[in-house]
Design a protein around this motif. Structure first.
Motif: not given
Length: 699
Positions: A31-38
């Motif tokens: 999902x392209x969310x290295x900081x953490x997907x929601x």
């Protein structure tokens, strides 16, 4: 503050069934969310296709090369002779009309035996093929007993994956995300819903994740159109809020008699085109108004934007203030300075160049001169807008190549309380729908004419196998005093490989042309790059081998030949920009597009369009049709909207309606207050237009 109603959607994706700590990192990557997907990221990860399992024929009626779901009895196991054999494990199944072989390569034998025991009836789903006169299904997608079959959806969504994730894992997580979706108020106006026959937001998401038919996930279908419209509405609301905020900052009227501007125009060695005159008048009207100017000046390659910007800066200086022009690279900043300095100084103005490469003593002297108003116009890179730079009275900021300067940066400039007028320039013609989607907070001037005297460019395409002919033709042209660019191919989006390709081509050409060949690429340091460009400008080198660093702005009027190697790997707009490096002087110019066949349909369409036209605006529209807006704008830029649902080549026609609806809402309430606007406030947070949402709260 994000409304608490949305909290379940902004919880970590790891809390969803089927994800957990083990798969969380894979979902972050997907999902392209290295900081953490929601949860919302999973919910907004829509299927791109479906598996249609509605065909449930008897074996005799099954159509080869289609997905079928059959009910059959297991009649025979044909196991490989031993565990190390590479032969497949085949299972024969049949119904009253015929039989099918199920083929399992490198399978777990125990699993095959337990799932397909001889004598059992099973439902099998997969692609039916004919092989050597027999029906077979290689590695069926599903093998089910009656209970499992009863739970099988007739149409299954197909999601984009990353290595290590499976369709069923993503589908299960999406199902969990749907269950977290709170009941949200409707934010689209009743008239729009009725006119466009749109489903509700929740209904659209359910339709995409639980399709009843393949058309339910179609990007032009009702569900996808609803979600695209929601996103475009959030985007237009955000842009209009930014526009209101930036215009709300007290602007200043720049009142000048225009004598300096006229003196500058008289000194020009050419007359302004009609388009340039119109743009100058629009800018002058903005500068004289009390409101702050926020204008986009877009023009085709070589349409004369720099002169328009210089006239605007001269106008502001005559009104008693300073002006600054920011360029994305030192090469471009230096070129702007060298082009403008003689004209500005001829009109009696003091102009200075400021880049990150200035010596400390030079920088101190420039800063002091800016602060004491001894400099009228400053030209430089982003170093100009660092906190340590203080202008005595900055009246106009010109930003070249807006692709490096997105909505977020425009907001940052506004929130600093700068009262300078803003003129943003781009040499990339932008299709109308993209202007509205990405720059709807700005007024727009377009330069659609080329200055008189610009030569047409003879554009041809040729297979790369004829490289020897190209080299022979180049030798003849060099003997007659020509200069040429040789652009090397893009290699797998890797700058290291791009550089290697350029170095290889340089070595090959130096074997033919010796020291007449120069090289410039993005990995070179600034001084070396400038030196290579300077040698080419002076004619010390006759061929400049380059990666795409020469794409924007570099100006060598004597260069009349552009050779692009592996042109099929480049986008249309990029090829048009590269071609625009030639045809700038009096000599006849040519552009040679070398391609490796066979060409795909899109690559062929690109090369044909380039051969047919030099109109950058027509090329931009065609590029949008072929590639979509993300690639056309190079829009993975900071501050770009980054649309998840809206594809402007499909949904561009929705923009006008979204713009009108957003404008009407803000006219009713400029801070979207009251219960009737609650849905729109939620919409801004849901689509993470958070800067705009904060503007509502801050007032």
């Amino acid at each position: 503050m994000r409304p608490s109603l949305l909290d379940p959607l902004f919880a970590p994706a790891a809390s969803l069934p089927g994800i957990g700590p083990k798969n969380a990192k894979l979902f972050d990557r997907l999902l392209g969310k290295p900081e953490g997907a929601r949860v919302v990221d999973v919910l907004f990860h829509l299927p791109y296709a479906t598996l249609d399992r509605r065909a449930r024929p008897k074996i005799r009626d099954a159509i080869p090369d289609t997905i079928v779901t059959i009910e059959a009895k297991v009649t025979e196991h044909r196991e490989p002779p031993n565990a190390r054999s590479r032969a497949p494990f085949t299972v024969l199944v049949e119904d009253e009309t015929g039989d099918v072989e199920l083929v399992f390569f490198l399978a777990n034998h125990a699993w095959v035996r337990s799932r397909l025991p001889v004598g059992a009836t099973r439902w099998i789903s997969g692609k039916l093929e004919r092989w050597d006169g027999r029906n077979q299904i290689v590695h069926p997608d599903r093998v089910m007993d009656a209970d499992e079959f009863a739970r099988l959806p007739a149409v299954e969504p197909v999601y984009g994956l990353t290595e290590g994730l499976f369709q069923r894992t993503v589908a299960r997580a999406a199902e969990g995300a749907l269950k977290r979706l709170p009941r949200l108020p409707e934010w689209i106006g009743a008239e729009t819903l009725h006119l466009m026959k749109l489903p509700g937001f929740e209904e659209a998401l359910r339709s995409m994740h639980r399709p009843a038919a393949p058309r339910d996930v179609d990007s032009a279908g009702p569900a996808a159109t609803r979600l695209a419209y929601d996103e475009l509405l959030a985007n237009q609301l955000a842009l209009l809020l930014v526009r209101a905020r930036m215009r709300g900052l007290s602007g200043r009227a720049h009142v000048a008699e225009g004598a300096l501007g006229r003196r500058l125009e008289t000194a020009l060695p050419f007359s302004l085109t009609g388009a340039q005159r119109k743009a100058v008048e629009e800018i002058r009207a903005d500068l004289k108004a009390e409101k702050r100017m926020i204008r986009l000046l877009q023009g085709d390659v070589g349409s004369g934007k720099t002169i328009v910007a210089l006239i605007a800066m001269v106008e502001v200086v005559e009104a008693g203030r300073q002006a600054a022009m920011m360029a994305p690279t030192e090469v471009l900043a230096r070129q702007h300075y060298e082009r403008m300095a003689p004209l500005a100084e001829g009109a009696g103005l003091r102009i200075a160049l400021m880049t990150g490469r200035d010596k400390a003593s030079e920088r101190r002297a420039t800063l002091a001169a800016l602060a004491s108003r001894e400099i009228d116009i400053a030209v430089g890179t982003h170093a100009l807008f660092q906190e340590s730079v203080a202008f005595a009275d900055l009246g106009l900021a010109v930003v070249d190549e807006q692709h490096r300067f997105g909505v977020r940066q425009r907001l940052a400039l506004a929130s600093k309380g700068e009262v300078a007028d803003l003129l943003v320039m781009t040499a990339t013609p932008i299709p109308r729908s993209l202007v509205l989607a990405y720059f709807g907070d700005m007024d727009v001037s377009a330069l659609r004419e080329k200055p008189p005297g610009r030569q047409p460019i003879d554009t041809r395409a040729m297979p790369i196998e004829r490289l020897q002919e190209v080299a022979a033709g180049l030798a003849r042209a060099l003997a007659n005093g020509a200069r040429a660019y040789w652009i090397c191919p893009l290699v797998e989006e890797s700058e290291t490989l791009d550089v290697a390709a350029a170095e290889d081509r340089t070595a090959h050409l130096r074997a033919l042309f010796g020291d007449a060949v120069g090289l410039v690429h993005g990995r070179m340091n600034g001084p070396d790059k400038d030196a290579a460009m300077a040698r080419f400008q002076k004619g010390e080198t006759k061929i400049l081998v380059a990666t795409t660093v020469v794409e924007v702005g570099v100006d060598v009027p004597e260069a009349t030949i552009m050779i692009v190697e592996h042109a099929e790997r480049f986008g249309l707009a990029q090829l048009h920009q590269l071609r625009g490096r030639v045809g700038r002087g009096a000599g006849r110019s040519s552009c040679l597009l070398l391609y490796k066949g066979p060409l795909g349909e899109a690559a062929q369409a690109r090369l044909e369009t380039l051969r047919e036209t030099e109109d950058g605006f027509r090329i931009a529209e065609e590029d949008l049709r072929l590639r979509g807006e993300g690639d056309v704008l190079g829009a993975r830029q900071a501050g770009a909207p980054g649309f998840r649902f809206a594809r402007l080549e499909v949904h561009g026609s929705l923009l006008k309606r979204a713009r009108e609806e957003a404008a009407a809402a803000l006219k009713r309430s400029e801070r979207l207050t009251g219960e009737e606007n609650r849905g729109l406030r939620l919409l801004l947070y849901l689509f993470e237009r958070n800067e705009a949402a904060r503007l509502i709260e801050a007032g």
